[in-house]
Design an enzyme around this catalytic site. Structure first.
Site, PDB file in Angstrom:
ATOM      1  N   LYS A 101       0.821  -1.364   0.056  1.00 49.73           N
ATOM      2  CA  LYS A 101       0.016  -0.090  -0.110  1.00 49.73           C
ATOM      3  C   LYS A 101       0.589   1.326  -0.069  1.00 49.73           C
ATOM      4  O   LYS A 101       0.360   2.415  -0.533  1.00 49.73           O
ATOM      5  CB  LYS A 101      -1.062   0.100   1.310  1.00 49.73           C
ATOM      6  CG  LYS A 101      -2.098  -1.006   1.032  1.00 49.73           C
ATOM      7  CD  LYS A 101      -3.277  -0.745   1.929  1.00 49.73           C
ATOM      8  CE  LYS A 101      -4.445  -1.625   1.730  1.00 49.73           C
ATOM      9  NZ  LYS A 101      -4.317  -2.992   1.868  1.00 49.73           N
ATOM     10  N   GLU A 123      -9.694   6.495   3.711  1.00 50.06           N
ATOM     11  CA  GLU A 123     -10.480   5.789   4.511  1.00 50.06           C
ATOM     12  C   GLU A 123      -9.748   4.591   4.896  1.00 50.06           C
ATOM     13  O   GLU A 123      -8.480   4.302   4.071  1.00 50.06           O
ATOM     14  CB  GLU A 123     -11.473   5.197   3.482  1.00 50.06           C
ATOM     15  CG  GLU A 123     -11.246   4.145   2.496  1.00 50.06           C
ATOM     16  CD  GLU A 123     -10.101   4.324   1.317  1.00 50.06           C
ATOM     17  OE1 GLU A 123      -9.902   5.503   0.993  1.00 50.06           O
ATOM     18  OE2 GLU A 123      -9.611   3.738   0.950  1.00 50.06           O
ATOM     19  N   SER A 390       1.758  -9.836  -0.805  1.00 50.81           N
ATOM     20  CA  SER A 390       1.490  -8.489  -0.856  1.00 50.81           C
ATOM     21  C   SER A 390       1.768  -7.832   0.559  1.00 50.81           C
ATOM     22  O   SER A 390       1.794  -6.778   0.799  1.00 50.81           O
ATOM     23  CB  SER A 390      -0.317  -8.280  -0.893  1.00 50.81           C
ATOM     24  OG  SER A 390      -0.838  -9.064  -0.301  1.00 50.81           O
TER      25      SER A 390
HETATM   26  C1  LIG Z   1      -5.074  -3.911   1.683  1.00 48.67           C
HETATM   27  C2  LIG Z   1      -4.395  -5.243   1.380  1.00 48.67           C
HETATM   28  C3  LIG Z   1      -4.807  -6.079   0.232  1.00 48.67           C
HETATM   29  C4  LIG Z   1      -5.898  -5.938  -0.670  1.00 48.67           C
HETATM   30  O1  LIG Z   1      -5.896  -4.698  -1.209  1.00 48.67           O
HETATM   31  P1  LIG Z   1      -5.654  -4.801  -3.029  1.00 48.67           P
HETATM   32  O2  LIG Z   1      -6.009  -3.236  -3.421  1.00 48.67           O
HETATM   33  O3  LIG Z   1      -6.590  -5.850  -3.449  1.00 48.67           O
HETATM   34  O4  LIG Z   1      -4.286  -5.064  -3.003  1.00 48.67           O
HETATM   35  C5  LIG Z   1      -3.999  -7.183   0.019  1.00 48.67           C
HETATM   36  N1  LIG Z   1      -2.846  -7.637   0.652  1.00 48.67           N
HETATM   37  C6  LIG Z   1      -2.818  -6.644   1.887  1.00 48.67           C
HETATM   38  C7  LIG Z   1      -1.441  -7.249   2.558  1.00 48.67           C
HETATM   39  C8  LIG Z   1      -3.311  -5.326   2.035  1.00 48.67           C
HETATM   40  O5  LIG Z   1      -2.810  -5.032   3.133  1.00 48.67           O
END
Ligand SMILES: *Cc1c(COP(=O)(O)O)cnc(C)c1O
Length: 411
Positions: A101, A123, A390
């Site tokens: 993010k 948000e 992610s």
């Molecule tokens: C917020 C988040 C997501 C989901 O958001 P996307 O916009 O679909 O990437 C996925 N993995 C992590 C670790 C997150 O913090």
């Protein structure tokens, strides 16, 4: 004068069109007062994106503040354990504040500064996007207000504290289910009122144009790095790439550079929750229908009257009723495949990753790992899968422990 070549089909670079559409999806479904500001934002973004000085600053901050490039890691024991394809992790979990993010938060905050906007709103659901935004605002000296559902604030008290520690004001939202959807409504309401002074840092590849495009472009570095790194490691492109999908930002950032490589299978994994039944999951392509939510036309979990369904996922980051419009477009064209993982499969994958690799993934990322755990054993040992990790799971260990205890007790 040279003739302009007409393209036979839209390229990935020509989408969205000038009104923000990816085929029938996307667009700008907003109150009239926001239409002009959104076009101004699109123009400011375009101008920044074409300015080498903006990229120099962004690249420097991505490197020195966020920690790019992130590593591509060969998961050797996990590969042996699964007994098929060679599995690599793209390590977005190693970034500052713990997930992908920060790529988007940094990009948008630098853009806001360039536009002369000194007040930032955002948000947050579980708090990950709020923390990324609060951190970047502290760093750049911008005022920061985070809208968060009252229920989420209670569940994520530590994250609320982290945001406040970085100087953000966290405003609780008491409407409706008191979670992410209501927090977004409140942020939009704030933006309508303060649009001259304020930039709204939206946290995923969602919402009205230009957000889905802008957020994608701030994350596409993930896939660009992956291409170079897998060529270095394997001398060829991967057979498959897998990412979890909430709004879809980490997935589209990971996939974008590979959309024109038909040999690379792209798979997005949604949250299957307790299983596919109304109110029990967040897999928009399983139970969703075309509709409009919070600025954009896409697949949405809704009842026959168009009221938004309650959603459920073990991971807050995937727990949202709409999916990013670009994913809907590439699903129609059969360029991105979609799957889902249930809470149970996800917890299993969470544990497997920690055991095999000593890496605790975010529960969101563990959805992608659950898909890999099914797929890799069916592929030959010379094939290659890259999964986008992610985020890291530090935020999730308490919840995972509670859920695993509950599973043990039920046995
Ligand atoms: C917020 C988040 C997501 C989901 O958001 P996307 O916009 O679909 O990437 C996925 N993995 C992590 C670790 C997150 O913090």
């Amino acid at each position: 004068m040279a003739q302009v070549e007409v393209e036979s089909k839209p390229s990935r670079h020509s989408l969205p069109d000038a009104t923000g559409h990816f085929g029938p999806y996307g667009g700008m479904y907003v109150p009239e007062t926001l239409v002009t500001p959104l076009f101004e934002l699109a123009e400011a973004y375009r101008e920044a994106w074409e300015d080498p000085a903006f990229h120099r600053e962004l690249d420097l901050q991505l490197k020195t503040y966020a920690g790019r490039p992130t590593e591509l890691y060969f998961a050797e024991r996990l590969t042996r354990h699964l007994g098929g394809a060679r599995v690599y992790f793209k390590r977005e979990d190693l970034l500052h504040t713990g997930a992908h993010k920060i790529n988007n938060a940094l990009g948008q905050a630098l853009l806001a500064k360039r536009m002369g906007k000194k007040r930032i709103i955002a948000e947050t659901g579980a708090g990950q996007h709020g923390i990324a935004t609060a951190s970047v605002c502290a760093k750049l000296g911008l005022e920061c207000i985070i809208y968060m559902g009252a229920v989420d604030m209670e569940r994520q008290a530590l994250n609320v504290y982290r945001m406040r520690l970085s100087g953000a004001e966290v405003r609780g939202v008491d409407a409706g289910q008191k979670t992410l959807k209501e927090a977004i409504n409140e942020a939009i309401r704030d933006w309508v009122t303060h649009v001259r002074s304020t930039h709204y840092v939206l946290g995923s590849a969602l919402g009205a144009h230009p957000y889905p495009m802008m957020v994608r472009n701030f994350h596409k570095v993930i896939g660009e790095e992956t291409r170079l790194q897998i060529m270095e490691a394997e001398g060829r492109l991967p057979d498959e790439m897998v990412a979890c999908i909430g709004g879809g930002s980490n997935a589209i950032g990971f996939f974008f550079d590979f959309l024109d490589d038909p040999g690379v299978r792209l798979t997005g994994v949604e949250a299957g929750g307790y299983g596919i039944a109304p109110g029990k999951h967040a897999a928009r392509f399983e139970g969703g229908k075309l509709g409009v939510l919070q600025g954009c036309k896409t697949f949405i979990l809704q009842n026959p009257d168009g009221q938004i369904d309650v959603t459920h996922s073990v991971s807050a980051g995937l727990d949202y009723a709409a999916i990013g419009p670009e994913h809907a477009y590439y699903r129609d064209r059969k360029r991105i495949d979609f799957a889902y993982a249930t809470d149970e499969e996800t917890l299993e994958a969470f544990r497997m990753c920690a055991r095999m690799e000593g890496i605790i993934p975010a529960l969101e990322s563990a959805h992608a790992l659950a898909c890999v755990a099914k797929r890799a054993p069916r592929l030959p040992s010379d094939s290659v899968i890259v999964v986008n990790l992610s985020g890291r799971g530090d935020k999730d260990v308490q919840e995972a422990a509670r859920l695993m205890d509950a599973v043990e007790q039920a046995r």
